[in-house]
Design an enzyme around this catalytic site. Structure first.
Site, mmCIF file in Angstrom:
data_model
loop_
_atom_site.group_PDB
_atom_site.id
_atom_site.type_symbol
_atom_site.label_atom_id
_atom_site.label_comp_id
_atom_site.label_asym_id
_atom_site.label_seq_id
_atom_site.Cartn_x
_atom_site.Cartn_y
_atom_site.Cartn_z
ATOM 1 C CB THR A 13 31.513 36.236 50.031
ATOM 2 O OG1 THR A 13 31.037 36.750 48.629
ATOM 3 C CG2 THR A 13 31.761 34.899 50.161
ATOM 4 C CB THR A 161 41.119 44.145 37.039
ATOM 5 O OG1 THR A 161 39.357 44.153 36.532
ATOM 6 C CG2 THR A 161 42.219 43.276 36.218
ATOM 7 C CD GLN A 271 37.228 45.836 23.043
ATOM 8 O OE1 GLN A 271 36.568 44.328 23.218
ATOM 9 N NE2 GLN A 271 36.717 46.215 22.862
ATOM 10 C CB CYS A 272 43.755 44.138 26.087
ATOM 11 S SG CYS A 272 44.025 44.187 23.706
HETATM 12 N N1 ASP Z 1 29.012 38.778 45.976
HETATM 13 C C1 ASP Z 1 30.118 39.752 46.488
HETATM 14 C C2 ASP Z 1 30.289 40.599 46.313
HETATM 15 O O1 ASP Z 1 30.580 41.582 46.190
HETATM 16 C C3 ASP Z 1 30.819 38.110 45.774
HETATM 17 C C4 ASP Z 1 32.166 38.312 46.732
HETATM 18 O O2 ASP Z 1 32.336 39.331 47.937
HETATM 19 O O3 ASP Z 1 33.405 37.661 46.724
HETATM 20 O O4 ASP Z 1 30.176 41.530 47.620
#
Ligand code: ASP
Length: 343
Positions: A13, A161, A271-272
């Site tokens: 993004t 994460t 999974q926590c």
């Molecule tokens: N879909 C995008 C990606 O992981 C989301 C982002 O960059 O925030 O490339």
């Protein structure tokens, strides 16, 4: 002297442009925007060279091949820069950060992954701060680790994460403190940062057939019997709580027995969001213990998956893979003693 950083743009993004189908990566677009940010010429910010990958990828499309390319580029350019910033999509950033932490052993310079939830081309964005602070940290601070910078915190890459798909604080490090905070001042927490290595060693991953299986109430294990062939080299179970699994089904034991017979490495994570999986803490983890599974302790699933790639790519024998899986190699896990003395 002004420090120098290598800025590798893989996509995501942060550098995307608006298109008729939504945001998408666009060749040369990031460079054109960066040239309009006059602050980047400030002496406070390290000089940088931008390397744009072709193709630029949404991080959903990033895989072992791209991980290896990034690691090779860092290794190849290592002596020419004071640090590295990797621009990357947020969706799989924690996987790439974990993968790089295993591939790059003995770092003495920062490697910082960052990205944003809103692209740099928008007026209101989180991209500008994430980029500028990452460049400053990579050039001017001694954090010799693979890190992930997001929302004012510098995390250890293999502890991070993604926790939100739309908030600007998109990452967390649930089981380990952040390495630095970018508040009014940048505060580096030296006590929790790893020591610098003497020499950088690159261990390239090779694609592996591995799987992740999340346990849920009512799970019918027979469905999974067919994927447990001898081709499956490793499986990460996202178990309940401290590493528990529903035990009242013959199919579970058959599935685990088959995995053991085939020499598949079974890793048990929780999974926590916080805490550890430790086989032997509850009776409901007995099936794992009988099948020779390994506790993933407080590793994220991203760290466990990429560690499997790493250990399997090193061609260790099964016992060694299991032993190292439960050993802290790059700060990815904290090992605690259990009352049962297991693992
Ligand atoms: N879909 C995008 C990606 O992981 C989301 C982002 O960059 O925030 O490339």
């Amino acid at each position: 002297m002004r420090k120098k950083v290598c800025l590798i743009h893989t996509g995501g993004t942060i550098g995307m442009a608006r298109t008729e189908y939504g945001y998408a990566p666009k060749k040369g677009f990031l460079q054109s925007i960066l040239s309009g940010i006059y602050e980047l010429d400030s002496e406070e910010i390290p000089a940088f060279d931008l390397i744009e990958y072709d193709p630029l990828l949404d991080s959903s499309n990033i895989s072992v091949k791209e991980w290896v390319k990034i690691a090779q580029d860092i290794k190849g350019k290592y002596d020419h820069y004071d640090g590295f910033v990797i621009l990357h999509g947020t969706d799989t950033m924690a996987y790439t950060a974990s993968a790089l932490s295993f591939m790059l052993e003995g770092l003495s310079k920062p490697v910082i992954l960052t990205g944003s939830q809103i692209p740099l081309c928008e007026i209101r964005n989180d991209a500008r701060d994430n980029l500028i602070t990452s460049l400053m940290m990579a050039g001017n601070y001694h954090v010799p680790e693979v890190c992930l910078f997001f929302g004012n915190e510098l995390y250890r890459g293999n502890r991070a994460t993604k926790v939100s798909s739309d908030e600007l604080i998109a990452f967390d490090s649930p089981n380990y403190p952040s390495l630095a905070e970018a508040g009014v001042r940048i505060t580096i927490k030296e006590r929790v940062i790893r020591k610098a290595g003497l020499e950088l060693k690159l261990s390239e991953f090779v694609p592996q057939q591995i799987a992740v299986l999340k346990i849920f109430p009512g799970i019918q294990f027979e469905i999974f019997e067919n994927i447990l062939t001898s081709n499956l080299k490793g499986i990460v179970f996202e178990a309940f709580g401290a590493g528990n699994i529903p035990e009242n089904q013959g199919a579970l034991n058959r599935t685990l027995e088959k995995a053991e017979e085939n020499g598949t490495v079974i890793v048990v994570c929780t999974q926590c969001l916080r805490g550890s999986a430790m086989i032997g803490e509850y009776e409901t983890s007995l099936s794992f213990a009988k099948a020779g599974a390994v506790s993933g302790y407080d590793m994220t699933v991203e760290a466990a998956v990429t560690k499997l790639y790493y250990l399997l790519s090193m061609n260790y024998d099964l016992d060694m893979v299991k032993k190292l899986m439960g050993t802290n190699l790059r700060g990815e896990l904290s090992v605690f003693k259990t009352t049962q003395g297991n693992q």
